[in-house]
Design a protein around this motif. Structure first.
Motif, PDB file in Angstrom:
ATOM      1  N   SER A 198      95.447 -52.800  50.275  1.00 53.58           N
ATOM      2  CA  SER A 198      95.956 -52.924  48.913  1.00 53.58           C
ATOM      3  C   SER A 198      97.279 -53.696  48.928  1.00 53.58           C
ATOM      4  O   SER A 198      97.574 -54.384  49.917  1.00 53.58           O
ATOM      5  CB  SER A 198      96.103 -51.531  48.307  1.00 53.58           C
ATOM      6  N   TYR A 199      98.054 -53.551  47.865  1.00 55.51           N
ATOM      7  CA  TYR A 199      99.288 -54.335  47.721  1.00 55.51           C
ATOM      8  C   TYR A 199     100.438 -53.463  47.216  1.00 55.51           C
ATOM      9  O   TYR A 199     100.222 -52.530  46.441  1.00 55.51           O
ATOM     10  CB  TYR A 199      99.077 -55.446  46.682  1.00 55.51           C
ATOM     11  N   THR A 200     101.646 -53.814  47.642  1.00 51.76           N
ATOM     12  CA  THR A 200     102.848 -53.289  47.001  1.00 51.76           C
ATOM     13  C   THR A 200     103.205 -54.282  45.900  1.00 51.76           C
ATOM     14  O   THR A 200     103.189 -55.496  46.125  1.00 51.76           O
ATOM     15  CB  THR A 200     104.005 -53.182  48.014  1.00 51.76           C
ATOM     16  N   ILE A 201     103.495 -53.747  44.714  1.00 53.10           N
ATOM     17  CA  ILE A 201     103.820 -54.603  43.565  1.00 53.10           C
ATOM     18  C   ILE A 201     105.333 -54.544  43.334  1.00 53.10           C
ATOM     19  O   ILE A 201     105.889 -53.453  43.146  1.00 53.10           O
ATOM     20  CB  ILE A 201     103.103 -54.100  42.284  1.00 53.10           C
ATOM     21  N   TYR A 202     105.983 -55.700  43.358  1.00 54.97           N
ATOM     22  CA  TYR A 202     107.404 -55.772  43.009  1.00 54.97           C
ATOM     23  C   TYR A 202     107.501 -56.478  41.667  1.00 54.97           C
ATOM     24  O   TYR A 202     107.036 -57.620  41.536  1.00 54.97           O
ATOM     25  CB  TYR A 202     108.189 -56.557  44.072  1.00 54.97           C
ATOM     26  N   LEU A 203     108.079 -55.794  40.681  1.00 58.66           N
ATOM     27  CA  LEU A 203     108.175 -56.373  39.331  1.00 58.66           C
ATOM     28  C   LEU A 203     109.634 -56.389  38.884  1.00 58.66           C
ATOM     29  O   LEU A 203     110.342 -55.395  39.032  1.00 58.66           O
ATOM     30  CB  LEU A 203     107.340 -55.525  38.357  1.00 58.66           C
ATOM     31  N   ASP A 238      96.988 -67.187  52.210  1.00 59.86           N
ATOM     32  CA  ASP A 238      97.685 -67.293  50.926  1.00 59.86           C
ATOM     33  C   ASP A 238      97.463 -66.067  50.049  1.00 59.86           C
ATOM     34  O   ASP A 238      98.122 -65.907  49.018  1.00 59.86           O
ATOM     35  CB  ASP A 238      97.249 -68.562  50.178  1.00 59.86           C
ATOM     36  N   LEU A 239      96.521 -65.219  50.456  1.00 56.99           N
ATOM     37  CA  LEU A 239      96.280 -63.993  49.683  1.00 56.99           C
ATOM     38  C   LEU A 239      97.135 -62.824  50.189  1.00 56.99           C
ATOM     39  O   LEU A 239      97.138 -61.761  49.601  1.00 56.99           O
ATOM     40  CB  LEU A 239      94.792 -63.620  49.744  1.00 56.99           C
ATOM     41  N   TYR A 240      97.854 -63.040  51.299  1.00 56.65           N
ATOM     42  CA  TYR A 240      98.666 -61.952  51.847  1.00 56.65           C
ATOM     43  C   TYR A 240      99.850 -61.635  50.928  1.00 56.65           C
ATOM     44  O   TYR A 240     100.288 -60.501  50.846  1.00 56.65           O
ATOM     45  CB  TYR A 240      99.213 -62.293  53.242  1.00 56.65           C
ATOM     46  N   GLU A 241     100.371 -62.689  50.286  1.00 56.17           N
ATOM     47  CA  GLU A 241     101.512 -62.497  49.380  1.00 56.17           C
ATOM     48  C   GLU A 241     101.333 -63.426  48.186  1.00 56.17           C
ATOM     49  O   GLU A 241     101.144 -64.628  48.359  1.00 56.17           O
ATOM     50  CB  GLU A 241     102.818 -62.799  50.121  1.00 56.17           C
ATOM     51  N   ILE A 242     101.388 -62.854  46.996  1.00 53.80           N
ATOM     52  CA  ILE A 242     101.154 -63.642  45.783  1.00 53.80           C
ATOM     53  C   ILE A 242     102.391 -63.522  44.904  1.00 53.80           C
ATOM     54  O   ILE A 242     102.822 -62.416  44.577  1.00 53.80           O
ATOM     55  CB  ILE A 242      99.890 -63.132  45.048  1.00 53.80           C
ATOM     56  N   LEU A 281      92.299 -57.738  40.393  1.00 59.14           N
ATOM     57  CA  LEU A 281      91.556 -58.744  41.151  1.00 59.14           C
ATOM     58  C   LEU A 281      91.649 -58.562  42.665  1.00 59.14           C
ATOM     59  O   LEU A 281      90.658 -58.628  43.371  1.00 59.14           O
ATOM     60  CB  LEU A 281      92.016 -60.165  40.752  1.00 59.14           C
ATOM     61  N   VAL A 282      92.891 -58.301  43.147  1.00 63.81           N
ATOM     62  CA  VAL A 282      93.117 -58.387  44.587  1.00 63.81           C
ATOM     63  C   VAL A 282      93.031 -57.061  45.337  1.00 63.81           C
ATOM     64  O   VAL A 282      92.962 -57.045  46.566  1.00 63.81           O
ATOM     65  CB  VAL A 282      94.495 -59.032  44.881  1.00 63.81           C
ATOM     66  N   ASN A 283      93.040 -55.932  44.596  1.00 66.55           N
ATOM     67  CA  ASN A 283      93.008 -54.645  45.290  1.00 66.55           C
ATOM     68  C   ASN A 283      91.763 -54.575  46.177  1.00 66.55           C
ATOM     69  O   ASN A 283      90.743 -55.175  45.860  1.00 66.55           O
ATOM     70  CB  ASN A 283      92.992 -53.494  44.274  1.00 66.55           C
ATOM     71  N   GLU A 284      91.863 -53.863  47.274  1.00 68.10           N
ATOM     72  CA  GLU A 284      90.829 -53.700  48.306  1.00 68.10           C
ATOM     73  C   GLU A 284      90.869 -54.836  49.339  1.00 68.10           C
ATOM     74  O   GLU A 284      90.205 -54.770  50.364  1.00 68.10           O
ATOM     75  CB  GLU A 284      89.413 -53.558  47.729  1.00 68.10           C
ATOM     76  N   LYS A 330     109.027 -50.875  41.855  1.00 68.41           N
ATOM     77  CA  LYS A 330     108.185 -51.088  43.049  1.00 68.41           C
ATOM     78  C   LYS A 330     107.010 -50.128  42.911  1.00 68.41           C
ATOM     79  O   LYS A 330     107.208 -48.908  42.794  1.00 68.41           O
ATOM     80  CB  LYS A 330     109.000 -50.778  44.310  1.00 68.41           C
ATOM     81  N   LEU A 331     105.799 -50.659  42.873  1.00 67.10           N
ATOM     82  CA  LEU A 331     104.625 -49.827  42.630  1.00 67.10           C
ATOM     83  C   LEU A 331     103.604 -50.028  43.737  1.00 67.10           C
ATOM     84  O   LEU A 331     103.575 -51.091  44.376  1.00 67.10           O
ATOM     85  CB  LEU A 331     103.986 -50.187  41.284  1.00 67.10           C
ATOM     86  N   ASP A 332     102.753 -49.019  43.936  1.00 68.86           N
ATOM     87  CA  ASP A 332     101.713 -49.147  44.967  1.00 68.86           C
ATOM     88  C   ASP A 332     100.348 -49.243  44.288  1.00 68.86           C
ATOM     89  O   ASP A 332      99.890 -48.284  43.656  1.00 68.86           O
ATOM     90  CB  ASP A 332     101.765 -47.941  45.918  1.00 68.86           C
ATOM     91  N   LEU A 333      99.723 -50.386  44.439  1.00 71.00           N
ATOM     92  CA  LEU A 333      98.419 -50.622  43.799  1.00 71.00           C
ATOM     93  C   LEU A 333      97.340 -49.682  44.343  1.00 71.00           C
ATOM     94  O   LEU A 333      96.329 -49.439  43.690  1.00 71.00           O
ATOM     95  CB  LEU A 333      98.015 -52.099  44.022  1.00 71.00           C
ATOM     96  N   LYS A 334      97.605 -49.150  45.516  1.00 69.61           N
ATOM     97  CA  LYS A 334      96.622 -48.249  46.139  1.00 69.61           C
ATOM     98  C   LYS A 334      96.615 -46.873  45.462  1.00 69.61           C
ATOM     99  O   LYS A 334      95.659 -46.117  45.595  1.00 69.61           O
ATOM    100  CB  LYS A 334      96.997 -48.104  47.620  1.00 69.61           C
ATOM    101  N   GLU A 335      97.725 -46.534  44.761  1.00 73.79           N
ATOM    102  CA  GLU A 335      97.866 -45.188  44.181  1.00 73.79           C
ATOM    103  C   GLU A 335      98.016 -45.245  42.675  1.00 73.79           C
ATOM    104  O   GLU A 335      99.051 -44.857  42.130  1.00 73.79           O
ATOM    105  CB  GLU A 335      99.106 -44.488  44.771  1.00 73.79           C
ATOM    106  N   PRO A 336      97.008 -45.729  41.949  1.00 74.28           N
ATOM    107  CA  PRO A 336      97.184 -45.839  40.498  1.00 74.28           C
ATOM    108  C   PRO A 336      97.027 -44.504  39.797  1.00 74.28           C
ATOM    109  O   PRO A 336      96.532 -43.541  40.379  1.00 74.28           O
ATOM    110  CB  PRO A 336      96.042 -46.788  40.084  1.00 74.28           C
TER     111      PRO A 336
END
Ligand SMILES: C[S@@+](CC[C@H](N)C(=O)[O-])C[C@H]1O[C@@H](n2cnc3c(N)ncnc32)[C@H](O)[C@@H]1O
Length: 515
Positions: free
Chosen positions: A450-455, A369-373, A265-268, A471-477
């Motif tokens: 894009s976003y850095t994903i912390y899971l 509020d979209l900067y960090e979810i 949803l949020v990438n880009e 820690k994943l990078d949504l920009k580099e799938p």
């Protein structure tokens, strides 16, 4: 600081009239021919309207803060922002211009663009040749190199075609608009990030009074061409090349339409532009298509995928690669592969617990509020298995006043060009049926759109607490090339869904969803 020297250019205009902000204002109006002159003065380029013989102008526009819109073959509207020098009138001003004919109108538009873009005063020329005198919110948040690649990508027809060929996507938009004609009929619509102009054309088909199609990439030129080639609709669509954060519109919109969704949803980070467009252009309580978005997440078990990723780093186990020991980089390579979210279509039977959802209401969310979810996670396992990570997908709602419609990218539903996304953890967790799985998914935006994903996921087996993080990078799938799988033959699959899935395969949209 360089100012390119140009000679003054001059046009004879049939008539002009000032579009006043309130009915109590005395509007400037000239119904006899008027002379329009482009030239530079006080260090910046200006457009002046006045009599040919007169040296002073009746009205002058600073081209740095002005925009020109085509209203008809020989009619245009020039809008200028309220400037520092125009403080007593703290609102935009506009002049409607009637040309002698279409050709004059075209030449005038050409000159306007040239004078606006070629004369550099306080700003510097951007890579695409457009002059900016002040940085916009977009420029503040996004790296110039990322934006350049992004708009280059969307400027190409093949990528627009890829989206158009996603019939689940485009067909759902079409249905949402046409079934909710009442929301468009006689309304002013803004298409946020219009691309090829397809959604503007849908809105015009639904009877919109006027559609402003805003597109920042070179695709704006193709959109103009496509729209001009559909003459029954083109009179009611104006394409504006520019960023929604920067362009000015002559009127407020009753409804926004947009396709701002990226992977997960949020990438880009285009949702932020959608929200900025809402705040800049939409009337209070105006409609937004789509209205709401939801991110869905659930833990999954997939030994094949896990082994595939882990095995990618085996290459670095070699100690005698042309006499070189590669093992010092083995750990980094392993971590690198697990930092890539996987994009593909997977069998929903791989899910280990019912999904939970995070709702984003586009009509009310603040852009910041979209900067960090942050999504707290709590699931109950339905099986005894190994959990390999978190599966994610999204849907959006078009809350039309006649028929609300959802566009979903869920596993098991007809596949879209977004597919689904899976964050694979390097350390799987063992779970038993009924066992609680807790954790957190945090998406932190970065300047490369894009976003850095912390899971983090945790589960307790006996007395032992297992925790696994990534820690994943949504920009580099990792685009895992796979077609919708055989599980689509499941009992509950409707025949029309199957047909749609087959259609997508035969039409073949690409798996690459990102710029
Ligand atoms: C996902 S595409 C959708 C295109 C089209 N609306 C459709 O549905 O086929 C998004 C488009 O928005 C444009 N875009 C993205 N951010 C923008 C911004 N801030 N201002 C203007 N256009 C933007 C991109 O260049 C791209 O063409």
């Amino acid at each position: 600081m360089e100012v390119s020297k140009q000679k003054e250019s001059q046009f004879e205009i049939l008539s002009i009239a000032e579009v006043s902000a309130s009915s109590s204002d005395t509007s400037f109006c000239k119904s006899e021919p008027v002379c329009a002159r482009f030239g530079s003065g006080s260090g910046f380029s200006k457009l002046r309207f006045g009599q040919e013989s007169e040296t002073s102008a009746d009205i002058a526009f600073d081209l740095r803060i002005s925009q020109l819109f085509k209203l008809g073959p020989a009619e245009s509207l020039c809008i200028s922002e309220a400037s520092e020098a125009n403080k007593e009138k703290a609102y935009s001003r506009g002049i409607s211009i009637q040309f002698k004919n279409e050709e004059e109108s075209r030449a005038f538009h050409c000159a306007f663009e040239q004078w606006k873009t070629e004369v550099v005063v306080q700003g510097s020329p951007l890579p695409n040749g457009v002059v900016s005198t002040s940085k916009s919110k977009f420029d503040d948040k996004i790296e110039a190199s990322s934006a350049k690649m992004y708009f280059h990508y969307y400027g190409q027809l093949l990528h627009q075609q890829n989206m158009l060929q996603d019939f689940v996507r485009t067909g759902t938009y079409y249905a949402a608009v046409i079934e909710n004609r009442a929301d468009f009929l006689g309304r002013v619509v803004v298409d946020v990030g219009a691309g090829s102009g397809i959604l503007s054309l849908f809105a015009a088909q639904a009877g919109a009074k006027h559609v402003y199609a805003i597109e920042a990439s070179e695709m704006a030129e193709y959109a103009k061409k496509l729209i001009a080639g559909n003459p029954s609709l083109s009179e009611r669509i104006t394409v504006i090349k520019g960023k929604v954060e920067e362009v000015e519109l002559p009127v407020k919109a009753d409804i926004l339409i947009s396709e701002p969704m990226g992977t997960l949803l949020v990438n880009e980070r285009m949702l932020e532009s959608y929200v900025i467009a809402r705040d800049r252009f939409l009337v209070p309580n105006g409609k937004m298509f789509p209205t709401v978005g939801r991110i869905h997440v659930a833990p999954f078990s997939d030994e094949y995928l896990y082994m595939e990723i882990a095995n990618k780093a085996i290459f670095w186990q070699q100690q005698g690669y042309f006499g070189v020991d590669l093992t010092p980089l083995q750990r980094s390579a392993y971590e690198g592969y697990f930092s890539q979210p996987v994009v593909d279509a997977f069998d929903p039977r791989l899910l280990v617990a019912p999904a939970i959802s995070h709702v984003i209401n586009f009509t009310s969310i603040k852009e910041e509020d979209l900067y960090e979810i942050d999504i707290p996670l709590r699931f109950t396992s339905s099986a005894s298995t190994r959990i390999h990570g978190l599966a994610c997908w999204f849907d959006v709602l078009f809350n039309g006043s006649t028929v609300p419609r959802w566009l979903t990218t869920a596993p098991g539903a007809p596949t879209t060009h977004w597919y689904q996304l899976r964050c694979v953890l390097s350390q799987p967790l063992y779970v038993m049926p009924g066992q609680e799985i807790t954790g957190r998914l945090r998406l932190v935006s970065h300047k490369a759109q894009s976003y850095t994903i912390y899971l983090r996921l945790s589960a307790t087996v006996g007395d032992v607490l297992q925790t696994s993080s990534g820690k994943l990078d949504l920009k580099e799938p990792y685009y895992r090339m796979s077609q919708p799988q055989a599980y689509s033959l499941a009992q509950d699959q409707q025949p029309n869904q199957l047909l749609q899935a087959q259609l997508q395969v035969s039409q073949g949209f690409e798996i690459t969803t990102n710029f």
